[in-house]
Design a protein around this motif. Structure first.
Motif, PDB file in Angstrom:
ATOM      1  N   GLY A 134       1.112  -1.011   0.084  1.00  0.00           N
ATOM      2  CA  GLY A 134      -0.154  -0.674  -0.107  1.00  0.00           C
ATOM      3  C   GLY A 134       0.881   1.038   0.487  1.00  0.00           C
ATOM      4  O   GLY A 134       0.284   2.072  -0.158  1.00  0.00           O
ATOM      5  N   LYS A 135       2.450   1.580  -0.460  1.00  0.00           N
ATOM      6  CA  LYS A 135       2.689   2.386  -0.161  1.00  0.00           C
ATOM      7  C   LYS A 135       3.787   2.523  -1.592  1.00  0.00           C
ATOM      8  O   LYS A 135       4.633   3.421  -1.972  1.00  0.00           O
ATOM      9  N   ILE A 136       2.997   1.813  -2.271  1.00  0.00           N
ATOM     10  CA  ILE A 136       3.658   2.450  -3.675  1.00  0.00           C
ATOM     11  C   ILE A 136       2.705   3.004  -4.764  1.00  0.00           C
ATOM     12  O   ILE A 136       1.189   2.393  -4.713  1.00  0.00           O
ATOM     13  N   ALA A 137       2.866   3.965  -5.339  1.00  0.00           N
ATOM     14  CA  ALA A 137       1.807   4.729  -6.377  1.00  0.00           C
ATOM     15  C   ALA A 137       2.423   4.427  -8.071  1.00  0.00           C
ATOM     16  O   ALA A 137       3.777   4.761  -7.712  1.00  0.00           O
ATOM     17  N   TYR A 138       1.893   5.291  -8.815  1.00  0.00           N
ATOM     18  CA  TYR A 138       1.912   5.255 -10.337  1.00  0.00           C
ATOM     19  C   TYR A 138       1.914   6.572 -10.848  1.00  0.00           C
ATOM     20  O   TYR A 138       0.620   6.772 -10.551  1.00  0.00           O
ATOM     21  N   VAL A 139       1.850   7.385 -11.830  1.00  0.00           N
ATOM     22  CA  VAL A 139       1.192   8.720 -12.419  1.00  0.00           C
ATOM     23  C   VAL A 139       1.129   8.513 -13.672  1.00  0.00           C
ATOM     24  O   VAL A 139       1.621   7.993 -14.637  1.00  0.00           O
ATOM     25  N   THR A 140      -0.420   8.210 -14.167  1.00  0.00           N
ATOM     26  CA  THR A 140      -0.204   8.691 -15.696  1.00  0.00           C
ATOM     27  C   THR A 140      -0.579   9.496 -16.558  1.00  0.00           C
ATOM     28  O   THR A 140      -1.260  10.669 -15.978  1.00  0.00           O
ATOM     29  N   ALA A 141      -0.251  10.414 -17.736  1.00  0.00           N
ATOM     30  CA  ALA A 141      -1.241  10.568 -18.922  1.00  0.00           C
ATOM     31  C   ALA A 141      -2.796  10.862 -18.742  1.00  0.00           C
ATOM     32  O   ALA A 141      -2.712   9.110 -19.101  1.00  0.00           O
ATOM     33  N   ILE A 142      -4.093  11.294 -18.252  1.00  0.00           N
ATOM     34  CA  ILE A 142      -4.724  11.183 -19.157  1.00  0.00           C
ATOM     35  C   ILE A 142      -5.341  12.247 -19.737  1.00  0.00           C
ATOM     36  O   ILE A 142      -4.495  13.147 -19.546  1.00  0.00           O
ATOM     37  N   ARG A 143      -6.527  12.241 -20.657  1.00  0.00           N
ATOM     38  CA  ARG A 143      -6.800  13.010 -22.001  1.00  0.00           C
ATOM     39  C   ARG A 143      -7.869  13.316 -21.345  1.00  0.00           C
ATOM     40  O   ARG A 143      -8.911  12.641 -20.416  1.00  0.00           O
ATOM     41  N   SER A 144      -8.113  14.164 -21.106  1.00  0.00           N
ATOM     42  CA  SER A 144      -9.604  14.916 -20.179  1.00  0.00           C
ATOM     43  C   SER A 144     -11.555  14.316 -20.997  1.00  0.00           C
ATOM     44  O   SER A 144     -12.018  13.784 -19.994  1.00  0.00           O
ATOM     45  N   GLU A 145     -10.925  13.511 -21.763  1.00  0.00           N
ATOM     46  CA  GLU A 145     -12.303  12.776 -22.728  1.00  0.00           C
ATOM     47  C   GLU A 145     -12.214  11.631 -21.839  1.00  0.00           C
ATOM     48  O   GLU A 145     -13.403  10.641 -21.553  1.00  0.00           O
ATOM     49  N   ASP A 146     -11.184  11.174 -21.567  1.00  0.00           N
ATOM     50  CA  ASP A 146     -11.420   9.564 -20.682  1.00  0.00           C
ATOM     51  C   ASP A 146     -11.200   9.690 -18.738  1.00  0.00           C
ATOM     52  O   ASP A 146     -11.400   9.017 -18.096  1.00  0.00           O
ATOM     53  N   VAL A 147     -11.189  11.164 -18.505  1.00  0.00           N
ATOM     54  CA  VAL A 147     -11.204  10.773 -16.875  1.00  0.00           C
ATOM     55  C   VAL A 147     -12.284  10.721 -16.561  1.00  0.00           C
ATOM     56  O   VAL A 147     -12.640  10.159 -15.614  1.00  0.00           O
ATOM     57  N   GLN A 148     -13.665  10.923 -16.847  1.00  0.00           N
ATOM     58  CA  GLN A 148     -14.702  10.600 -16.084  1.00  0.00           C
ATOM     59  C   GLN A 148     -14.472   9.201 -16.033  1.00  0.00           C
ATOM     60  O   GLN A 148     -15.603   8.249 -14.735  1.00  0.00           O
ATOM     61  N   LYS A 149     -14.244   8.280 -16.849  1.00  0.00           N
ATOM     62  CA  LYS A 149     -13.843   6.111 -16.788  1.00  0.00           C
ATOM     63  C   LYS A 149     -13.601   6.106 -15.261  1.00  0.00           C
ATOM     64  O   LYS A 149     -13.528   5.336 -14.668  1.00  0.00           O
ATOM     65  N   HIS A 150     -12.186   7.083 -15.018  1.00  0.00           N
ATOM     66  CA  HIS A 150     -11.443   6.684 -13.655  1.00  0.00           C
ATOM     67  C   HIS A 150     -12.007   7.712 -12.993  1.00  0.00           C
ATOM     68  O   HIS A 150     -11.584   7.368 -11.212  1.00  0.00           O
ATOM     69  N   PHE A 151     -12.835   8.372 -12.921  1.00  0.00           N
ATOM     70  CA  PHE A 151     -13.277   9.875 -11.789  1.00  0.00           C
ATOM     71  C   PHE A 151     -14.188   9.947 -11.892  1.00  0.00           C
ATOM     72  O   PHE A 151     -14.590  11.291 -12.398  1.00  0.00           O
ATOM     73  N   PRO A 152     -15.457   9.138 -11.324  1.00  0.00           N
ATOM     74  CA  PRO A 152     -16.497   9.806 -11.999  1.00  0.00           C
ATOM     75  C   PRO A 152     -17.047  11.066 -11.795  1.00  0.00           C
ATOM     76  O   PRO A 152     -17.930  11.574 -11.621  1.00  0.00           O
ATOM     77  N   GLN A 153     -16.417  11.580 -10.126  1.00  0.00           N
ATOM     78  CA  GLN A 153     -16.790  12.346  -9.421  1.00  0.00           C
ATOM     79  C   GLN A 153     -16.499  13.407  -9.945  1.00  0.00           C
ATOM     80  O   GLN A 153     -16.497  14.741  -9.752  1.00  0.00           O
ATOM     81  N   ALA A 154     -15.856  13.775 -11.031  1.00  0.00           N
ATOM     82  CA  ALA A 154     -14.850  15.417 -11.570  1.00  0.00           C
ATOM     83  C   ALA A 154     -15.918  15.946 -12.511  1.00  0.00           C
ATOM     84  O   ALA A 154     -16.836  15.451 -12.928  1.00  0.00           O
ATOM     85  N   PRO A 155     -15.652  17.124 -12.536  1.00  0.00           N
ATOM     86  CA  PRO A 155     -17.256  18.049 -13.612  1.00  0.00           C
ATOM     87  C   PRO A 155     -16.070  17.954 -14.998  1.00  0.00           C
ATOM     88  O   PRO A 155     -15.313  17.509 -15.363  1.00  0.00           O
ATOM     89  N   GLN A 156     -17.515  18.229 -15.813  1.00  0.00           N
ATOM     90  CA  GLN A 156     -17.147  17.901 -17.572  1.00  0.00           C
ATOM     91  C   GLN A 156     -15.878  18.874 -17.882  1.00  0.00           C
ATOM     92  O   GLN A 156     -16.227  20.075 -17.220  1.00  0.00           O
ATOM     93  N   LEU A 157     -14.991  18.305 -18.854  1.00  0.00           N
ATOM     94  CA  LEU A 157     -13.917  18.931 -18.518  1.00  0.00           C
ATOM     95  C   LEU A 157     -13.401  19.482 -19.906  1.00  0.00           C
ATOM     96  O   LEU A 157     -13.969  18.504 -20.828  1.00  0.00           O
ATOM     97  N   ALA A 158     -12.387  20.560 -20.372  1.00  0.00           N
ATOM     98  CA  ALA A 158     -12.751  21.066 -22.091  1.00  0.00           C
ATOM     99  C   ALA A 158     -12.116  19.806 -22.884  1.00  0.00           C
ATOM    100  O   ALA A 158     -11.035  19.126 -22.203  1.00  0.00           O
ATOM    101  N   PRO A 159     -12.278  19.450 -23.682  1.00  0.00           N
ATOM    102  CA  PRO A 159     -11.896  17.924 -24.324  1.00  0.00           C
ATOM    103  C   PRO A 159     -10.333  18.701 -25.034  1.00  0.00           C
ATOM    104  O   PRO A 159      -9.933  19.188 -25.147  1.00  0.00           O
TER     105      PRO A 159
END
Length: 93
Positions: A29-54
């Protein structure tokens, strides 16, 4: 050479491959990773996020098991957040 020891860029790798399941268990539980993500894919991983500009590039911090932790507009902020939570970031490809 077999395909199991080739990287995605077709360069031979001498490093062993690790499954997602093995990564999830790594570090207790002490390891994490960072990934680049496009705003169009945010809702798949962060459903609570507001709508973002494409077309916007963002960065997501994930726990080793894939659980999303945070979303930000800079890689540095994601890494700083990991450090503040005493998480070690690793590179995944």
């Amino acid at each position: 050479m077999t395909s199991s020891n080739m990287t995605s860029s077709n360069i031979p790798s001498n490093e062993p491959m690790m499954s997602r399941e093995a990564l999830a268990l790594l570090g207790g539980g002490k390891i994490a990773y960072v990934t680049a993500i496009r705003s169009e894919d945010v809702q798949k991983h962060f459903p609570q996020a507001p709508q973002l500009a494409p077309g916007t590039e963002l960065f997501a911090l994930h726990a080793a098991d894939g659980t999303p932790i945070m979303l930000t507009d800079s890689r540095e902020a994601a890494i700083a957040n990991a450090w503040s939570q005493e998480l070690e970031t690793v590179s995944v490809h």
